[in-house]
Design an enzyme around this catalytic site. Structure first.
Site, short mmCIF file in Angstrom:
data_model
loop_
_atom_site.label_atom_id
_atom_site.label_comp_id
_atom_site.label_asym_id
_atom_site.label_seq_id
_atom_site.Cartn_x
_atom_site.Cartn_y
_atom_site.Cartn_z
N ASP A 204 29.51 -39.85 94.71
CA ASP A 204 29.13 -41.22 94.39
C ASP A 204 29.25 -41.34 92.87
O ASP A 204 28.38 -40.88 92.14
CB ASP A 204 27.70 -41.50 94.87
CG ASP A 204 27.27 -42.93 94.61
OD1 ASP A 204 27.91 -43.58 93.76
OD2 ASP A 204 26.30 -43.38 95.24
N ARG B 100 10.84 -48.70 94.25
CA ARG B 100 11.61 -47.57 94.74
C ARG B 100 10.61 -46.51 95.20
O ARG B 100 10.40 -45.49 94.57
CB ARG B 100 12.53 -46.99 93.64
CG ARG B 100 13.64 -47.92 93.20
CD ARG B 100 14.92 -47.88 94.01
NE ARG B 100 14.95 -48.70 95.19
CZ ARG B 100 16.06 -49.21 95.72
NH1 ARG B 100 17.23 -49.04 95.15
NH2 ARG B 100 16.02 -49.89 96.83
N LYS C 9 28.28 -51.20 88.37
CA LYS C 9 27.43 -50.49 87.40
C LYS C 9 28.29 -50.07 86.19
O LYS C 9 28.61 -50.91 85.36
CB LYS C 9 26.76 -49.28 88.05
CG LYS C 9 25.56 -49.66 88.93
CD LYS C 9 25.93 -50.11 90.30
CE LYS C 9 24.76 -50.17 91.25
NZ LYS C 9 25.17 -50.67 92.57
N PHE D 144 13.42 -53.10 102.18
CA PHE D 144 12.94 -53.48 100.85
C PHE D 144 13.55 -54.79 100.36
O PHE D 144 12.96 -55.49 99.55
CB PHE D 144 13.22 -52.36 99.83
CG PHE D 144 14.67 -51.96 99.76
CD1 PHE D 144 15.19 -51.03 100.64
CD2 PHE D 144 15.52 -52.53 98.82
CE1 PHE D 144 16.54 -50.67 100.58
CE2 PHE D 144 16.87 -52.17 98.76
CZ PHE D 144 17.37 -51.25 99.65
N PHE E 215 20.40 -42.09 98.72
CA PHE E 215 20.38 -43.47 98.21
C PHE E 215 20.36 -44.39 99.44
O PHE E 215 20.97 -44.08 100.46
CB PHE E 215 21.56 -43.78 97.29
CG PHE E 215 21.44 -45.18 96.76
CD1 PHE E 215 20.46 -45.48 95.82
CD2 PHE E 215 22.22 -46.21 97.25
CE1 PHE E 215 20.27 -46.79 95.39
CE2 PHE E 215 22.04 -47.51 96.81
CZ PHE E 215 21.07 -47.81 95.88
N THR E 216 19.68 -45.52 99.30
CA THR E 216 19.40 -46.39 100.46
C THR E 216 20.64 -46.72 101.29
O THR E 216 20.71 -46.38 102.47
CB THR E 216 18.74 -47.69 99.97
OG1 THR E 216 19.57 -48.27 98.96
CG2 THR E 216 17.34 -47.43 99.41
N TYR F 216 48.32 -62.36 98.51
CA TYR F 216 47.60 -61.64 99.57
C TYR F 216 47.95 -60.15 99.52
O TYR F 216 47.08 -59.30 99.67
CB TYR F 216 47.95 -62.22 100.95
CG TYR F 216 47.11 -61.60 102.04
CD1 TYR F 216 45.87 -62.14 102.38
CD2 TYR F 216 47.52 -60.44 102.70
CE1 TYR F 216 45.08 -61.56 103.35
CE2 TYR F 216 46.73 -59.85 103.67
CZ TYR F 216 45.51 -60.41 104.00
OH TYR F 216 44.72 -59.82 104.94
C1 LIG Z 1 23.90 -44.71 93.42
C2 LIG Z 1 24.38 -45.91 94.18
N1 LIG Z 1 25.27 -45.75 95.16
C3 LIG Z 1 25.72 -46.79 95.87
C4 LIG Z 1 25.28 -48.08 95.65
C5 LIG Z 1 25.76 -49.21 96.52
O1 LIG Z 1 26.63 -50.02 95.84
P1 LIG Z 1 26.72 -51.60 96.07
O2 LIG Z 1 25.43 -52.20 95.69
O3 LIG Z 1 27.86 -52.01 95.17
O4 LIG Z 1 27.06 -51.85 97.50
C6 LIG Z 1 24.35 -48.29 94.62
C7 LIG Z 1 23.86 -49.65 94.36
O5 LIG Z 1 22.80 -49.93 93.89
C8 LIG Z 1 23.88 -47.18 93.87
O6 LIG Z 1 22.99 -47.31 92.87
#
Ligand SMILES: Cc1ncc(COP(=O)(O)O)c(C=O)c1O
Length: 470
Positions: A228, A395, A271, A462, A137-138, A85
């Site tokens: 990021d 997108r 990624k 989405f 980004f979303t 843990y």
């Molecule tokens: C540029 C970017 N930032 C953040 C994220 C969010 O990461 P996660 O899907 O691991 O939560 C993504 C995921 O698609 C992304 O492409």
């Protein structure tokens, strides 16, 4: 002797061919469905590829997130999981890898990228503050909004034009940022949210010159820069390829220099880092680290696992080192470019220059007769699935969601269908199949009709929205 009519890849580009720096040790069978099966499946899924079962998909380009093939070394690392843990040895390997390759002092593990986005947004945004960034980004923007911030897009204008050939379409427009600071006051800027590469712009890179200049501007106003770093190794490849003075530098050296101009970073390790799950947040400031460590135990898990199993952290630590290998990155990004080059040669409209992780089809150019409120990119994504079982992702206006103040759709300039290429998973033959299917859908474009949304979730719509023919 007559000129031979068949040419290898290298010959087509006037160079010697090179290949992926790995060989395949294990395979996963995939099968092709019939058109009738796909017609049923897409109706059942409400024309949303997120709602398809993966067994109904032939070539899965929904995302490059968590879909990479791990190496034999990473799988061996899975067997070395220390599932304590607290204080798992795998955490210390992860911490060391992040420090070595990204250069930040303090590391907080998280279950994936959005876990890290949540923590940094809660820790560093006060309600009412602004968060400028190089395109939204979303999940990133949503966490910034949930923390009371307002995201402001300060990417260069070229990023919004799918045909513009700017080599670094991810760059921040420093004048736009300066205007925002002058207008709102530096104390009302939470931080600059910088991404390299920029997913929503088509996987477009940020130049080293831009991040250096951004650092200087932010230093004049006492503003922090958080990065990021999700696809920063791919960003580094573009710097190596396109920016003066970097051709002889390794991907690892470029990543380290890039990070040195920022105050911290969050990572979706699914990624660049070649793992199926994982993430982290890393900063230089000791007080901020203290606050993040307090938050991580509330939302993710103890500060030495953050929602990951020990074995996942081990695979991740190994994946970080593998992701910095120059031969790997070249094979990865150039595979994407191969697909893009075929499409450009056939005059299919895509975002140019081809980015790092995906091909983005320009749905507005495919379907000028479908208004944006009938979701052209959603339509194109469904049509591609119907043609061949290839799964991509919308997108465009669906992903952009609604403005929290007015409640109206946000209409982004870019209305795109993304085909993200998983790392180390598909071959050149798969890319040929994908290219031919896109060509077929393009040739059928005039017959294609729009969609209407019949179910709309409140957040990140989405993922689960449902559609019917308009
Ligand atoms: C540029 C970017 N930032 C953040 C994220 C969010 O990461 P996660 O899907 O691991 O939560 C993504 C995921 O698609 C992304 O492409």
């Amino acid at each position: 002797m007559s000129e031979p009519s068949y040419k290898t890849m290298g010959q087509q580009f006037g160079r010697r061919s090179w290949a992926e720096p790995w060989k395949i040790k294990m395979i996963e069978p995939i099968h092709m469905t019939t058109r009738a099966e796909r017609e049923r499946a897409i109706v059942d899924a409400g024309y949303n590829t997120f709602l398809l079962r993966s067994e109904d998909v032939y070539i899965d380009l929904l995302t490059d997130s968590g879909t990479s093939a791990m190496s034999d070394r990473q799988w061996a690392g899975i067997m070395l999981g220390d599932e304590a843990y607290a204080g798992s040895r795998n955490f210390y390997h992860l911490e060391e890898a992040v420090r070595t390759f990204y250069g930040y002092k303090h590391v907080v593990p998280t279950h994936q990228g959005r876990g890290a986005e949540h923590l940094i947004s809660q820790a560093e945004i006060r309600a009412g503050q602004f968060v400028p960034g190089n395109m939204y980004f979303t999940t990133t923007r949503l966490h910034q909004e949930l923390a009371g911030g307002t995201f402001v897009d300060v990417i260069i204008d070229e990023a919004h034009d799918p045909q513009n050939q700017h080599p670094f379409k991810g760059d921040v427009d420093l004048e736009k940022l300066q205007r925002l600071i002058d207008e709102k006051g530096a104390e009302n800027i939470a931080y600059v949210s910088l991404a390299g590469t920029v997913n929503m712009a088509g996987g477009q890179p940020v130049s080293m010159a831009n991040v250096k200049a951004l650092r200087a501007l932010c230093d004049r106003h006492g503003i922090k820069i958080y990065l990021d770093a999700t696809r920063l190794a791919e960003n580094a490849y573009f710097i190596q390829l396109r920016e003066d003075g970097y051709a002889q530098k390794s991907i690892a050296e470029i990543v380290l220099e890039f990070c040195s101009y920022t105050d911290g970073a969050w990572m979706s390790a699914k990624k660049d880092h070649l793992v199926n799950i994982g993430g982290w947040l890393a900063v230089n400031d000791a007080d901020l680290f203290d606050r993040l460590r307090n938050l991580v135990v509330v939302y993710e898990g103890l500060h030495t696992y953050g929602g990951m199993a020990g074995r996942d952290m081990e695979a991740l630590a190994i994946g970080i080192a593998e992701s910095m290998d120059d031969a790997h990155i070249r094979a990865r990004v150039e595979q994407v470019r191969y697909l893009g080059t075929l499409l450009l040669d056939w005059e299919v409209p895509i975002v140019e220059p081809v980015g790092g992780h995906a091909i983005f089809l320009d749905a507005k150019a495919f379907y000028p007769h479908i208004p944006q409120d009938q979701f052209p990119a959603q339509v194109l994504t469904a049509e591609l699935y119907l043609d061949s079982g290839i799964r991509g992702m919308e997108r465009g206006v669906v992903s952009a969601g609604r403005d929290p103040k007015t409640g109206d759709h946000r209409y982004p300039k870019l209305e795109l269908t993304r085909l993200a290429i998983p790392r180390r998973v598909y071959t050149q033959a798969h890319m040929d199949v994908v290219a031919e299917s896109i060509k077929e859908v393009y040739e059928q474009r005039e017959k294609t009709r729009g969609l209407k949304m019949v179910y709309e979730p409140a957040q990140l719509r989405f993922f689960q929205a449902r559609f019917e023919p308009a």
